[in-house]
Design an enzyme around this catalytic site. Structure first.
Site, PDB file in Angstrom:
ATOM      1  N   ASP A   1       0.826  -1.200   0.000  1.00 24.34           N
ATOM      2  CA  ASP A   1       0.000   0.000   0.000  1.00 24.34           C
ATOM      3  C   ASP A   1       0.864   1.254   0.000  1.00 24.34           C
ATOM      4  O   ASP A   1       2.052   1.207  -0.355  1.00 24.34           O
ATOM      5  CB  ASP A   1      -0.960  -0.025   1.199  1.00 24.34           C
ATOM      6  CG  ASP A   1      -2.310   0.575   0.862  1.00 24.34           C
ATOM      7  OD1 ASP A   1      -2.403   1.817   0.802  1.00 24.34           O
ATOM      8  OD2 ASP A   1      -3.268  -0.192   0.658  1.00 24.34           O
TER       9      ASP A   1
ATOM     10  N   HIS B   1      -3.153   5.737   3.829  1.00 20.45           N
ATOM     11  CA  HIS B   1      -4.075   4.782   3.215  1.00 20.45           C
ATOM     12  C   HIS B   1      -3.829   3.359   3.697  1.00 20.45           C
ATOM     13  O   HIS B   1      -4.767   2.623   4.027  1.00 20.45           O
ATOM     14  CB  HIS B   1      -3.946   4.867   1.688  1.00 20.45           C
ATOM     15  CG  HIS B   1      -4.982   4.097   0.931  1.00 20.45           C
ATOM     16  ND1 HIS B   1      -4.763   2.837   0.434  1.00 20.45           N
ATOM     17  CD2 HIS B   1      -6.245   4.421   0.571  1.00 20.45           C
ATOM     18  CE1 HIS B   1      -5.836   2.409  -0.202  1.00 20.45           C
ATOM     19  NE2 HIS B   1      -6.757   3.363  -0.140  1.00 20.45           N
TER      20      HIS B   1
ATOM     21  N   SER C   1     -11.183  -0.050  -1.741  1.00 24.25           N
ATOM     22  CA  SER C   1      -9.982  -0.217  -0.918  1.00 24.25           C
ATOM     23  C   SER C   1     -10.299  -0.908   0.398  1.00 24.25           C
ATOM     24  O   SER C   1      -9.454  -1.621   0.945  1.00 24.25           O
ATOM     25  CB  SER C   1      -9.346   1.141  -0.625  1.00 24.25           C
ATOM     26  OG  SER C   1      -8.707   1.666  -1.750  1.00 24.25           O
TER      27      SER C   1
END
Length: 525
Positions: A172, A212, A390
């Site tokens: 990520d 994220h 996601s």
């Protein structure tokens, strides 16, 4: 005169403009040595995973020849950005002229520019393709109950399957706060984070970068009583930063493949990646729908190889469902990736979730999970909700980890198929939902079912064995692998084989009968 000078300046700038490209090599001269000494390239855990699934070592496991790397690194005007042993390639940056000059090297097979207009009709070669219960857990899921229970993953938790013993790599944009925030203290206290790497910064400190990855990890492994429980809170984790949130460049695909190769070597079982690529800062690098065939994008080709190594790759479909180009992003088009789209709490399609099919007509996304108003943790430990495929992907990946914990002798291909066929639209897939929402209670029943060959329950005896092994069903091809993943025995057989010549030890057997196959372990005395 001024026009002439301007034109000269323009041509000079074009000649020195920086391009991204991949340089592919002709061979791997050291293959024989590495295949004979597998611990020089893979960990024992990785070899055990391969042996358990009956996957033999091959040349894709062998590192790039170091002299080839040195030759490219010392070439004029070239910067090496990343490397991939699976695809036997380097990601380089330099002028078009300098990159083209690399094809003059005897060991360079070909060069492929990220800007496909510079490739003169050359097509990149496709990657190789394939097709003990713990204490019961009754979690107070809080706001995360919906995303866990939609998949019936809580029923696996209640039977003690919480991901324990399964290793997940999260690729990520960064993981700040994971080592300090309260929802992740369960991981830190129990030493469940085994390591990681920041490929963007080329640093062993993987607790930096964008937030994220932290949010994604929380839906897998976060634990805050009555607020958030991830779908695999007891799994092991490796954390790899491959995405630079400040820009979009194809080098991030190459970082991803590097990380996937490292995950393979470390013995990872599942890769989760909530990343997707279509548009790049340089529009010449941007993918079109015609490229979404599972074998054009470097990252998708890497995902294909990852599957052949015995790992299961779970990816987000993308959040471009309401864009002019609504189809799944790279690497969601990869052949055996479990590509996950998003639904809301009512199990209705989320408007942003990328759709299928791929340009070659395959069903994508594969399955769906909650990605609208999903519950996650921030870097400071606060619990929030957000939208995106996601979130759907890691929720799914954690449930898969619990299933694989329950059925550790299943191969990645078997787990992938079991998850798909448990979904509510399996018999009638479409471009928005794929095969639908899996039911992991059904998947668990299927995964724990007795293996069959041509409809007959299969047994092998005696086990342990000294000389002759018998089968209760007619077999056609029998292969045995040692604990290093090396093929030690292969023969056509009917109902017996003779293993007297094999050294004592534990072997993985793979038996093929018609269109069916089965694997397991046998002890040679």
């Amino acid at each position: 005169m001024k026009k002439f000078l301007l034109l000269c300046l323009l041509f000079t700038c074009l000649a020195h403009a920086q391009e991204d490209a991949w340089v592919y090599f002709t061979d791997k001269p050291d293959a024989g040595y590495y295949l004979a000494n597998p611990l020089e390239m893979l960990s024992q855990k990785a070899l055990d995973r391969r042996a358990n699934q009956g996957i033999a070592l091959d040349e894709q496991d062998v590192p790039i020849h170091p002299d080839y790397i040195t030759g490219i690194e010392t070439a004029s005007g070239i910067t090496v950005m990343a490397k991939s042993k699976w695809l036997n390639a380097l990601h380089v940056r330099g002028s078009q002229q300098a990159i083209n000059a690399l094809e003059n090297l005897s060991y360079v097979d070909y060069v492929a520019f990220a800007n496909q207009n510079l490739n003169n009709g050359r097509v990149m070669q496709p990657a190789q393709l394939l097709a003990v219960q713990n204490t019961q857990e009754n979690y107070n899921y809080g706001g995360s109950a919906g995303q866990v229970q939609m998949l019936n993953a809580h029923l696996l938790h209640q039977q003690g399957y919480t991901g324990e013993g399964i290793t997940i790599a999260v690729l990520d944009a960064g993981f700040p706060g994971v080592n300090t925030a309260a929802p992740f203290q369960h991981l830190m206290t129990n030493n469940l984070v085994l390591g990681g790497y920041d490929f963007v910064a080329n640093s062993p400190d993987f607790y930096g970068g964008g937030n994220h990855g932290t949010r994604i990890l929380s839906t897998l492994a976060g634990y805050t009583e009555n607020q958030l429980v991830g779908t695999a809170p007891d799994a092991f984790y490796y954390l790899f930063r491959t995405e630079n949130a400040d820009s979009e460049n194809p080098v991030e695909e190459s970082y991803w493949v590097e990380a996937a190769e490292m995950a393979d070597s470390l013995g990872v079982d599942i890769i989760n990646t909530s990343l997707g690529y279509l548009d790049y800062d340089n529009p010449d690098y941007t993918y079109t729908y015609a490229d979404l065939n599972g074998q054009t994008a470097f990252m998708s080709r890497g995902a294909n190889v990852a599957f052949t190594r015995g790992m299961l790759v779970v990816v987000s479909a993308g959040n471009n469902g309401d864009d002019p180009e609504p189809h799944v992003m790279v690497p969601g088009d990869a052949f055996n990736a479990l590509t996950v789209g998003a639904v809301d709490q009512s199990e209705q399609y989320a408007y942003f979730s990328a759709i299928g099919p791929t340009v070659d007509g395959r069903v994508k996304p594969d399955v769906m999970a909650k990605g609208f108003a999903a519950t996650y943790a921030n870097t400071d430990g606060t619990i929030a909700t957000g939208n995106g495929t996601s979130f759907a992907a890691p929720v799914m990946a954690g449930a898969v980890a619990c299933l694989w914990q329950a059925a550790p002798n299943r191969t990645n291909a078997e787990i992938l198929q079991i998850v798909k066929q448990s979904a509510d639209r399996y018999n009638n897939p479409d471009s928005q939902y794929g095969y639908g929402i899996p039911d992991f209670s059904i998947a668990l029943e299927d995964a724990l079912g007795m293996p069959e060959v041509n409809g007959n329950t299969f047994t092998l005896y005696p086990n342990p064995a000294a000389n002759v092994v018998h089968f209760s069903a007619t077999a056609s091809l029998v292969t045995l692998y040692n604990t290093l993943g090396q093929e030690m025995f292969k023969a056509q057989a009917t109902d017996t084989i003779n293993i007297e010549s094999l050294p004592p030890g534990i072997y993985t057997y793979v038996i093929e009968a018609g269109a069916s196959s089965i694997k397991g372990k046998i002890l040679k005395q």
